[in-house]
Design a protein around this motif. Structure first.
Motif, PDB file in Angstrom:
ATOM      1  N   HIS A  30      31.802  38.460  35.086  1.00 41.41           N
ATOM      2  CA  HIS A  30      33.253  38.657  35.072  1.00 41.41           C
ATOM      3  C   HIS A  30      33.625  40.138  34.978  1.00 41.41           C
ATOM      4  O   HIS A  30      34.539  40.522  34.248  1.00 41.41           O
ATOM      5  CB  HIS A  30      33.885  37.846  33.932  1.00 41.41           C
ATOM      6  N   VAL A  31      32.882  40.943  35.730  1.00 40.28           N
ATOM      7  CA  VAL A  31      33.198  42.359  35.838  1.00 40.28           C
ATOM      8  C   VAL A  31      34.216  42.517  36.979  1.00 40.28           C
ATOM      9  O   VAL A  31      33.959  42.039  38.087  1.00 40.28           O
ATOM     10  CB  VAL A  31      31.940  43.200  36.156  1.00 40.28           C
ATOM     11  N   PRO A  32      35.360  43.144  36.736  1.00 41.25           N
ATOM     12  CA  PRO A  32      36.321  43.345  37.824  1.00 41.25           C
ATOM     13  C   PRO A  32      35.654  44.013  39.026  1.00 41.25           C
ATOM     14  O   PRO A  32      34.770  44.874  38.859  1.00 41.25           O
ATOM     15  CB  PRO A  32      37.378  44.256  37.194  1.00 41.25           C
ATOM     16  N   HIS A  33      36.082  43.636  40.213  1.00 42.45           N
ATOM     17  CA  HIS A  33      35.385  44.042  41.430  1.00 42.45           C
ATOM     18  C   HIS A  33      35.263  45.556  41.560  1.00 42.45           C
ATOM     19  O   HIS A  33      34.175  46.077  41.853  1.00 42.45           O
ATOM     20  CB  HIS A  33      36.114  43.473  42.653  1.00 42.45           C
ATOM     21  N   SER A  36      27.452  44.195  44.327  1.00 41.75           N
ATOM     22  CA  SER A  36      28.606  44.128  43.426  1.00 41.75           C
ATOM     23  C   SER A  36      29.114  42.700  43.224  1.00 41.75           C
ATOM     24  O   SER A  36      29.485  42.320  42.105  1.00 41.75           O
ATOM     25  CB  SER A  36      29.741  45.002  43.984  1.00 41.75           C
ATOM     26  N   ARG A  37      29.121  41.930  44.304  1.00 46.46           N
ATOM     27  CA  ARG A  37      29.698  40.576  44.197  1.00 46.46           C
ATOM     28  C   ARG A  37      28.960  39.709  43.178  1.00 46.46           C
ATOM     29  O   ARG A  37      29.607  39.077  42.328  1.00 46.46           O
ATOM     30  CB  ARG A  37      29.733  39.930  45.586  1.00 46.46           C
ATOM     31  N   ASP A  94      39.914  38.190  40.258  1.00 45.89           N
ATOM     32  CA  ASP A  94      38.742  37.659  40.954  1.00 45.89           C
ATOM     33  C   ASP A  94      38.876  36.146  41.117  1.00 45.89           C
ATOM     34  O   ASP A  94      38.353  35.373  40.313  1.00 45.89           O
ATOM     35  CB  ASP A  94      37.447  38.016  40.211  1.00 45.89           C
ATOM     36  N   LYS A 132      29.751  34.488  44.262  1.00 50.54           N
ATOM     37  CA  LYS A 132      30.929  35.167  44.762  1.00 50.54           C
ATOM     38  C   LYS A 132      30.830  35.194  46.283  1.00 50.54           C
ATOM     39  O   LYS A 132      30.080  35.985  46.859  1.00 50.54           O
ATOM     40  CB  LYS A 132      31.010  36.581  44.185  1.00 50.54           C
ATOM     41  N   SER A 144      32.632  46.870  39.077  1.00 53.27           N
ATOM     42  CA  SER A 144      31.235  46.591  39.429  1.00 53.27           C
ATOM     43  C   SER A 144      30.776  47.499  40.562  1.00 53.27           C
ATOM     44  O   SER A 144      29.629  47.958  40.584  1.00 53.27           O
ATOM     45  CB  SER A 144      31.040  45.112  39.792  1.00 53.27           C
ATOM     46  N   ASP A 162      36.764  51.811  44.053  1.00 51.70           N
ATOM     47  CA  ASP A 162      36.591  50.742  45.044  1.00 51.70           C
ATOM     48  C   ASP A 162      36.970  51.251  46.430  1.00 51.70           C
ATOM     49  O   ASP A 162      36.243  51.049  47.403  1.00 51.70           O
ATOM     50  CB  ASP A 162      37.456  49.543  44.646  1.00 51.70           C
ATOM     51  N   GLY A 211      29.730  40.858  39.572  1.00 53.37           N
ATOM     52  CA  GLY A 211      31.068  40.457  39.149  1.00 53.37           C
ATOM     53  C   GLY A 211      31.167  38.977  38.860  1.00 53.37           C
ATOM     54  O   GLY A 211      31.828  38.560  37.903  1.00 53.37           O
TER      55      GLY A 211
END
Length: 352
Positions: A239-242, A231-232, A37, A125, A245, A159, A235
């Motif tokens: 700091h949640v991976p895209h 989601s953005r 990210d 983000k 999230s 995703d 994240g």
């Protein structure tokens, strides 16, 4: 310049590309400090490396984060400024050519005119959107995904599923994107569990890689919707991976959005073999929700709570996350367009 991450360098993939360039007498440099990210700080570090050489193109090797870093670099290298200058809806001009080599079956970034960068100062983000971010070429080789661990395989696969499903139910969906999105959903539903449980299964890995690129093509031409809009911020703040999230949000957001396009969601269910042609659209929609919740359970997708986010910290930024989600524009493509209150309620619902 080859743009990649420490793991790709460690695996020897960067050296393989470098060796080919050396044999062809092509001068090159490398930047292998991409972070998961990308942030404006990590993009600035890439720019420092760029300025030390005389480069005319970028080769992006890695997951979506490396490709997004290379895209940002390609624009800044020519036009300068800061990434926030290119945040949607601001235009993104053409930069240097980008060759994208994805190593995860998820983001589809090799086939999109999108990059996402977190502003280190504001923790926003930012989505940047424009033709200047479209790779000139993509080299899609599923064998590069064979070393993906379980969690990464699951999260990037969901995703891709979000990309395909959102492209299909988007208000900007069209005949071109519909066929690609349905093919992507169908392939992911058949193969994601196999790829997670049997990582050496080349048939499943290849199917997931193709579906990821199809998902990228689909949403790049019809846009994402509320899942990505929400989601953005999730994240960026935690700091949640895209991909993860997106996975956290997908079932609940789909449940909220279902009344806005029952027939389209029903077709998603049928493409994913969760419903049959004999099912009514209403029944197919319910089966879709059951299937998405079951998929998250099977793939051990955590909630924000079980991921380890503080409840107090989460509650403190729900309003800001909802504001940022709306500002991204993605929720306006949703079948059911939400108000800020609706988004806040959804964030609360997915908490646990």
């Amino acid at each position: 310049m080859i743009v990649s991450d420490p793991f790709m360098a460690q695996c020897g993939y960067v050296d393989k590309i470098a060796s080919g360039l050396e044999k062809s007498n092509v001068e090159f440099g490398t930047f292998t400090d991409c972070v998961a990210d990308p942030t404006t700080d990590s993009i600035a570090a890439a720019m420092e490396s760029w300025q030390q050489g005389d480069f005319d193109s970028v080769v992006a090797l890695g997951g979506g984060s490396s490709i997004d870093t290379a895209k940002a670099l390609a624009v800044l290298a020519v036009h300068g400024g800061k990434m926030r200058d290119y945040k949607a809806p601001n235009p993104v001009p053409i930069g240097v050519p980008i060759i994208a080599i994805p190593t995860t079956a998820g983001t589809g970034s090799e086939a999109t005119r999108v990059t996402v960068v977190t502003d280190t100062e504001t923790q926003e983000k930012m989505m940047c959107l424009g033709s200047g971010l479209m790779p000139t070429a993509a080299l899609v080789d599923f064998e590069l995904t064979m070393t993906m661990p379980y969690r990464l395989t699951a999260d990037t696969g969901i995703d891709s599923l979000c990309h395909a499903m959102e492209a299909y139910i988007s208000r900007k969906a069209n005949a071109f994107t519909d066929t690609i999105a349905l093919a992507s959903m169908s392939s992911i539903a058949r193969n994601i569990r196999i790829a997670c449980d049997n990582p050496d299964n080349k048939v499943a890995r290849e199917a997931m890689m193709l579906a990821a690129t199809q998902g990228g093509i689909a949403f790049s031409n019809s846009s994402v919707t509320l899942i990505h809009g929400m989601s953005r911020p999730l994240g960026a703040f935690f700091h949640v991976p895209h991909g993860l999230s997106n996975a956290m949000l997908m079932p609940a957001v789909t449940e909220y959005s279902l009344p806005g396009s029952v027939s389209r969601y029903a077709e998603c269910a049928r493409a994913m073999d969760l419903a049959s042609l004999s099912d009514s659209d209403a029944d197919a929609g319910i089966k879709l929700l059951d299937g998405l919740y079951r998929l998250n359970s099977d793939l051990q997708v955590p909630s924000p709570k079980t991921f380890g986010i503080s409840e107090t910290d989460y509650a403190d930024v729900i309003t800001t996350m909802a504001e940022q989600a709306l500002a991204s524009g993605s929720p306006n493509n949703n079948p059911l367009i939400p108000e800020q209150f609706d988004i806040e309620q959804l964030y609360r619902k997915v908490w646990s």
